[in-house]
Design an enzyme around this catalytic site. Structure first.
Site, short mmCIF file in Angstrom:
data_model
loop_
_atom_site.label_atom_id
_atom_site.label_comp_id
_atom_site.label_asym_id
_atom_site.label_seq_id
_atom_site.Cartn_x
_atom_site.Cartn_y
_atom_site.Cartn_z
N ASP A 1 0.86 -1.37 0.00
CA ASP A 1 -0.10 0.05 0.10
C ASP A 1 0.86 1.22 0.11
O ASP A 1 0.44 2.17 0.66
CB ASP A 1 -0.91 -0.03 1.23
CG ASP A 1 -1.75 -1.35 1.30
OD1 ASP A 1 -2.19 -1.80 0.24
OD2 ASP A 1 -2.01 -1.76 2.45
N HIS B 1 -4.23 -2.41 -5.99
CA HIS B 1 -3.63 -1.07 -6.29
C HIS B 1 -4.90 -0.19 -6.55
O HIS B 1 -5.87 -0.29 -7.15
CB HIS B 1 -3.05 -0.98 -7.64
CG HIS B 1 -1.70 -1.94 -7.55
ND1 HIS B 1 -0.74 -1.78 -6.63
CD2 HIS B 1 -1.30 -2.85 -8.34
CE1 HIS B 1 0.37 -2.60 -6.66
NE2 HIS B 1 -0.09 -3.12 -7.90
P1 GDP Z 1 -0.22 0.29 -3.93
O1 GDP Z 1 -0.90 -1.16 -3.48
O2 GDP Z 1 0.95 0.03 -3.30
O3 GDP Z 1 -0.61 0.65 -5.09
O4 GDP Z 1 -1.04 1.17 -2.77
P2 GDP Z 1 -2.50 1.49 -2.59
O5 GDP Z 1 -3.14 1.74 -3.95
O6 GDP Z 1 -3.30 0.51 -1.96
O7 GDP Z 1 -2.57 2.84 -1.70
C1 GDP Z 1 -2.03 3.95 -2.08
C2 GDP Z 1 -3.26 4.82 -1.93
O8 GDP Z 1 -2.55 6.49 -1.80
C3 GDP Z 1 -4.10 4.99 -3.00
O9 GDP Z 1 -5.43 5.35 -2.64
C4 GDP Z 1 -3.61 6.14 -3.93
O10 GDP Z 1 -4.51 6.67 -4.92
C5 GDP Z 1 -3.11 6.90 -3.07
N1 GDP Z 1 -1.86 7.73 -3.44
C6 GDP Z 1 -0.85 7.30 -4.02
N2 GDP Z 1 0.18 8.25 -3.92
C7 GDP Z 1 -0.41 9.44 -3.33
C8 GDP Z 1 0.20 10.44 -3.09
O11 GDP Z 1 1.22 11.00 -3.19
N3 GDP Z 1 -0.49 11.36 -2.37
C9 GDP Z 1 -1.91 10.92 -1.94
N4 GDP Z 1 -2.58 11.94 -1.31
N5 GDP Z 1 -2.44 9.75 -2.25
C10 GDP Z 1 -1.62 8.94 -3.26
#
Ligand code: GDP
Length: 424
Positions: A12, A40
């Protein structure tokens, strides 16, 4: 050129966003491990999507999406996901599925549930997607490769043997309904018909693509600390989350991977059980969870509230080292703008001694965080595109973390969108 995008911590970290962003300049995006147990979240001009099996490159028309041999392939989930994105006007993805990928069977999902039930309080906090039973069967050599769906005589015989074996456990250990070989065979025929148009000799395809200079992204799921060898065993996932496994789970030479982009979140979150040294609780955690990510830190697949904590330099340094990091993408920094002061975990105290090396699980539960507090920047940094334009305290935070973990932060993400990125 092959690049891997992987997580430094518990997952995440925002890998989906970084992959989606890098996919703009890529030809092929490959999932090489894991299954539909994590997700994701991606925000782009089509809308907001939770992907579980499809690679994060599916939103570009110029990319080919590949499910590698290392993946736990849940065929109905994959096709539900394709349906849900095409329903939101995303063009149908160009998809290839490895003929050597193995299939998550309906009974893997049942066994996952039954085993968590049986363990009760000692359960792993599994997402019950069948991942652990799937990989157990893979390595016990009783799994099903996609290619096996196409030989009916062999399939029929194998289904019979599988049911005999699984029914012993269902009857005597779990006391649950038994598997019916005819029904299972019919399900597999359904899977065969769905998957047939996509089946491909993926390692040959990727070898040729790599040789002809195409850009290939390997997209990891979860992070270092969930790796079965190097993570917080046994509270780990069942396939390797490391970039080096990308070579195996895609079928590429290890030396083909030139860049390892390790995604590291500006604070910590974790799902499932297991020691989490910099964890915070109560109102402090609730506020970070509410403000975190894009609309709160809740599981993309399960909706479960994530456990929250401060940035952990010990875990992240280790996480980056095991990944073989060439670049760190430091994400979700914008979320911390509300804090007057930001605690960072800079060491673990174990039996009265402070260490910055991440310990084995047997010692981890004794570790207490050594915190250092940095000043906050108290403003919204979204929309900023140049590193120099970030507030001084914000740059200090980034540079402090970079020094502690010892790997270069070359990208800073300050919002969920594709364009919310600062290159250094
Ligand atoms: P992953 O499994 O590593 O892709 O991560 P997730 O998708 O579960 O969690 C990342 C969350 O953070 C998602 O809701 C993204 O849209 C959000 N996100 C990613 N990068 C950023 C950022 O730089 N700022 C903010 N506020 N949200 C982000």
């Amino acid at each position: 050129m092959v690049k891997a995008v992987v997580g430094a911590n518990w997952g995440d970290e925002g890998k989906g966003k970084i992959t989606d962003m890098l996919a703009k300049d890529a030809d092929i995006i490959v999932r090489f491990q894991g299954g539909a147990n994590a997700g994701h979240t991606i925000v782009n001009h089509y809308g907001k999507f939770a992907l579980h099996t499809l690679p994060s490159g599916v939103f570009y028309e110029h990319t080919t999406s590949v499910i590698g041999n290392g993946v736990a392939l849940n065929i109905p989930v994959l096709f539900e996901e394709i349906r849900s994105i095409t329903e939101q006007q995303v063009p149908a993805p160009k998809l290839l599925v490895s003929d050597r990928a193995q299939i998550v069977m309906p009974y893997h999902i049942l066994f996952d549930q039954y085993e968590e039930e049986r363990l009760g309080k000692a359960s792993f906090g599994s997402t019950k997607s069948g991942i652990a039973p799937f990989y157990s069967d893979k390595y016990a050599k009783v799994g099903y490769q996609v290619s096996e769906l196409f030989d009916d005589d062999v399939l029929k015989e194998k289904v019979k043997r599988t049911c005999e074996m699984k029914n012993v456990l269902l009857e005597h250990l779990y006391h649950k309904p038994l598997l019916d070989p005819d029904e299972l065979l019919e399900t597999l025929h359904g899977y065969r018909d769905i998957i047939a148009p996509y089946v491909c000799d993926v390692s040959a395809y990727l070898w040729n693509a790599w040789k002809s200079g195409k850009t290939i992204l390997l997209e990891g799921q979860l992070g270092t600390l969930k790796d079965p060898d190097h993570g917080i065993y046994p509270m780990v996932t069942s396939s390797s989350t490391l970039a080096s496994y990308g070579a195996i789970g895609a079928g590429l030479p290890p030396y083909a991977i030139e860049k390892v982009i390790t995604v590291c979140k500006a604070y910590s979150s974790a799902v499932g059980a297991g020691d989490f040294v910099s964890e915070i609780f109560g109102e402090e955690a609730d506020e970070l969870r509410r403000r975190g990510g894009d609309g709160g830190e809740f599981g993309a697949t399960t909706g479960r509230p994530r456990r929250m904590g401060w940035f952990d330099c010990v875990a992240s340094k280790y996480g980056c080292r095991l990944q073989g990091t060439t670049d760190v993408a430091f994400t979700v920094l914008d979320v911390l703008g509300y804090l007057d002061e930001i605690p960072v975990c800079v060491g673990y105290e174990i039996d009265g001694e402070v260490t910055t090396e991440f310990p084995v699980t047997a010692k981890l539960h004794k570790a207490k965080p050594v915190l250092k507090t940095l000043p906050g920047w108290k403003c919204d940094i979204r929309g900023i595109r140049r590193y120099e334009d970030l507030p001084k305290n914000c740059r200090n935070y980034i540079e402090f973390v970079e020094k502690e973990i010892g790997f270069p932060i070359t990208m800073v993400s300050n919002g969920p969108g594709r364009e919310d990125i600062i290159y250094r």
